[in-house]
Motif scaffolding. Sequence first.
Motif, PDB file in Angstrom:
ATOM      1  N   LEU A  35       0.798  -1.217   0.000  1.00  0.00           N
ATOM      2  CA  LEU A  35       0.000   0.000   0.000  1.00  0.00           C
ATOM      3  C   LEU A  35       0.835   1.273   0.000  1.00  0.00           C
ATOM      4  CD1 LEU A  35      -2.774  -1.075   2.541  1.00  0.00           C
ATOM      5  CD2 LEU A  35      -2.811  -1.219   0.039  1.00  0.00           C
ATOM      6  N   ALA A  36       2.014   1.243   0.594  1.00  0.00           N
ATOM      7  CA  ALA A  36       2.862   2.448   0.646  1.00  0.00           C
ATOM      8  C   ALA A  36       3.713   2.508  -0.623  1.00  0.00           C
ATOM      9  CB  ALA A  36       3.729   2.441   1.895  1.00  0.00           C
ATOM     10  N   VAL A  37       3.142   3.097  -1.664  1.00  0.00           N
ATOM     11  CA  VAL A  37       3.790   3.079  -2.976  1.00  0.00           C
ATOM     12  C   VAL A  37       5.087   3.875  -2.964  1.00  0.00           C
ATOM     13  CG1 VAL A  37       3.493   3.629  -5.412  1.00  0.00           C
ATOM     14  CG2 VAL A  37       1.537   2.829  -4.063  1.00  0.00           C
ATOM     15  N   ASN A  38       5.103   5.011  -2.307  1.00  0.00           N
ATOM     16  CA  ASN A  38       6.274   5.895  -2.310  1.00  0.00           C
ATOM     17  C   ASN A  38       7.166   5.701  -1.091  1.00  0.00           C
ATOM     18  OD1 ASN A  38       5.388   7.146  -4.731  1.00  0.00           O
ATOM     19  ND2 ASN A  38       3.971   8.444  -3.547  1.00  0.00           N
ATOM     20  N   LEU A  39       7.155   4.509  -0.538  1.00  0.00           N
ATOM     21  CA  LEU A  39       7.959   4.232   0.645  1.00  0.00           C
ATOM     22  C   LEU A  39       9.448   4.271   0.282  1.00  0.00           C
ATOM     23  CD1 LEU A  39       7.351   3.400   3.638  1.00  0.00           C
ATOM     24  CD2 LEU A  39       7.824   1.047   2.925  1.00  0.00           C
ATOM     25  N   PRO A  40      10.276   4.959   1.071  1.00  0.00           N
ATOM     26  CA  PRO A  40      11.723   4.988   0.790  1.00  0.00           C
ATOM     27  C   PRO A  40      12.299   3.579   0.728  1.00  0.00           C
ATOM     28  CG  PRO A  40      11.157   6.624   2.444  1.00  0.00           C
ATOM     29  CD  PRO A  40       9.920   5.796   2.225  1.00  0.00           C
ATOM     30  N   SER A  41      13.388   3.435  -0.016  1.00  0.00           N
ATOM     31  CA  SER A  41      13.977   2.118  -0.246  1.00  0.00           C
ATOM     32  C   SER A  41      14.417   1.447   1.060  1.00  0.00           C
ATOM     33  CB  SER A  41      15.161   2.233  -1.201  1.00  0.00           C
ATOM     34  OG  SER A  41      16.150   3.110  -0.671  1.00  0.00           O
ATOM     35  N   PHE A  42      14.864   2.247   2.038  1.00  0.00           N
ATOM     36  CA  PHE A  42      15.284   1.659   3.311  1.00  0.00           C
ATOM     37  C   PHE A  42      14.138   0.915   3.962  1.00  0.00           C
ATOM     38  CE2 PHE A  42      15.291   2.058   7.949  1.00  0.00           C
ATOM     39  CZ  PHE A  42      16.425   1.333   8.267  1.00  0.00           C
ATOM     40  N   TRP A  43      12.972   1.543   4.010  1.00  0.00           N
ATOM     41  CA  TRP A  43      11.831   0.915   4.653  1.00  0.00           C
ATOM     42  C   TRP A  43      11.298  -0.244   3.813  1.00  0.00           C
ATOM     43  CZ3 TRP A  43      11.410   1.877   9.512  1.00  0.00           C
ATOM     44  CH2 TRP A  43      11.825   3.106  10.016  1.00  0.00           C
ATOM     45  N   GLN A  44      11.375  -0.120   2.492  1.00  0.00           N
ATOM     46  CA  GLN A  44      10.996  -1.249   1.637  1.00  0.00           C
ATOM     47  C   GLN A  44      11.875  -2.460   1.933  1.00  0.00           C
ATOM     48  OE1 GLN A  44       8.665  -1.861  -0.553  1.00  0.00           O
ATOM     49  NE2 GLN A  44       7.777   0.118  -1.152  1.00  0.00           N
ATOM     50  N   ASN A  45      13.179  -2.218   2.040  1.00  0.00           N
ATOM     51  CA  ASN A  45      14.098  -3.323   2.331  1.00  0.00           C
ATOM     52  C   ASN A  45      13.865  -3.885   3.730  1.00  0.00           C
ATOM     53  OD1 ASN A  45      15.281  -2.960  -0.173  1.00  0.00           O
ATOM     54  ND2 ASN A  45      16.850  -1.570   0.617  1.00  0.00           N
ATOM     55  N   LEU A  46      13.564  -3.008   4.685  1.00  0.00           N
ATOM     56  CA  LEU A  46      13.298  -3.475   6.048  1.00  0.00           C
ATOM     57  C   LEU A  46      12.060  -4.362   6.076  1.00  0.00           C
ATOM     58  CD1 LEU A  46      13.981  -3.425   9.051  1.00  0.00           C
ATOM     59  CD2 LEU A  46      12.584  -1.345   9.260  1.00  0.00           C
ATOM     60  N   CYS A  47      11.025  -3.944   5.353  1.00  0.00           N
ATOM     61  CA  CYS A  47       9.812  -4.775   5.281  1.00  0.00           C
ATOM     62  C   CYS A  47      10.112  -6.117   4.614  1.00  0.00           C
ATOM     63  CB  CYS A  47       8.721  -4.040   4.517  1.00  0.00           C
ATOM     64  SG  CYS A  47       8.012  -2.637   5.400  1.00  0.00           S
ATOM     65  N   GLY A  48      10.927  -6.090   3.547  1.00  0.00           N
ATOM     66  CA  GLY A  48      11.287  -7.341   2.887  1.00  0.00           C
ATOM     67  C   GLY A  48      12.069  -8.269   3.797  1.00  0.00           C
ATOM     68  N   PHE A  49      13.000  -7.716   4.566  1.00  0.00           N
ATOM     69  CA  PHE A  49      13.757  -8.523   5.526  1.00  0.00           C
ATOM     70  C   PHE A  49      12.830  -9.103   6.593  1.00  0.00           C
ATOM     71  CE2 PHE A  49      15.966  -8.794   9.614  1.00  0.00           C
ATOM     72  CZ  PHE A  49      16.956  -9.723   9.312  1.00  0.00           C
ATOM     73  N   THR A  50      11.861  -8.313   7.045  1.00  0.00           N
ATOM     74  CA  THR A  50      10.912  -8.784   8.055  1.00  0.00           C
ATOM     75  C   THR A  50      10.090  -9.944   7.520  1.00  0.00           C
ATOM     76  OG1 THR A  50      10.777  -6.563   9.009  1.00  0.00           O
ATOM     77  CG2 THR A  50       8.998  -8.109   9.549  1.00  0.00           C
TER      78      THR A  50
END
Length: 224
Positions: A35-50
């Motif tokens: 849902l967070a389309v414009n999420l910064p790459s750091f948070w995208q990667n953190l979500c992926g790691f989670t």
Amino acid sequence: MHDDDSPAARWEQRTEIPLFLASLIFMAAYATRVLAVNLPSFWQNLCGFTLLAVWLLGFADYAVRWRLSGQGLRFVPTHVLHTVVVILPLLRPLRIVPLYDVIQRRRGQPRLSLYARVIAYAGLSTVLLGFSGALAVYQQERGAPGANMRTFGDAVWWAAETLSTVGYGDITPVTFLGRVIAIGMMAGGLALLGAVTGSFSSWVMQTFTREGDEPRPPGNTPGA
């Protein structure tokens, strides 16, 4: 069912609540990525790691349960819920089903009746399945050529139609994976609807049967 003193039962009681909380974290991380389309790459990667960490945690738990059960390959068909949530991580919040029993065993409180438990579980499972399915389908459908599911609200509406077996047809998935998810949600909706209606019907019939078998007080018999 395991004996309360068996290693498998002790493992289940110690891990069920942490794993349920981990499943909610998985759901939150996946929803954020979708849902967070414009999420910064750091948070995208953190979500992926989670997502990866929780998934691996689920596999590790499954392996331990398999080992402690001593059932070999019979463990897979006899523990369908655990098998499903390992294969489909979005359904991990369905651990609420065994979680209730774990809490009740810890507190030593009386359990709800079977019918109430089935209805409560099926209702919560419907909400979780609908939200998970809406996220998964929306991820596949948004931006696809010819797709009419343009917002997450459209996806939620479609999920409600599908699980309730109404199916207006105003919003339909057009991608291959979207349709595969739709088939799974249709099957899940029918199963949950059948569980609720069957349990409620059985409870009503049992109630009326019990009332009919109760002795009538003197003077209230028909024809008196």
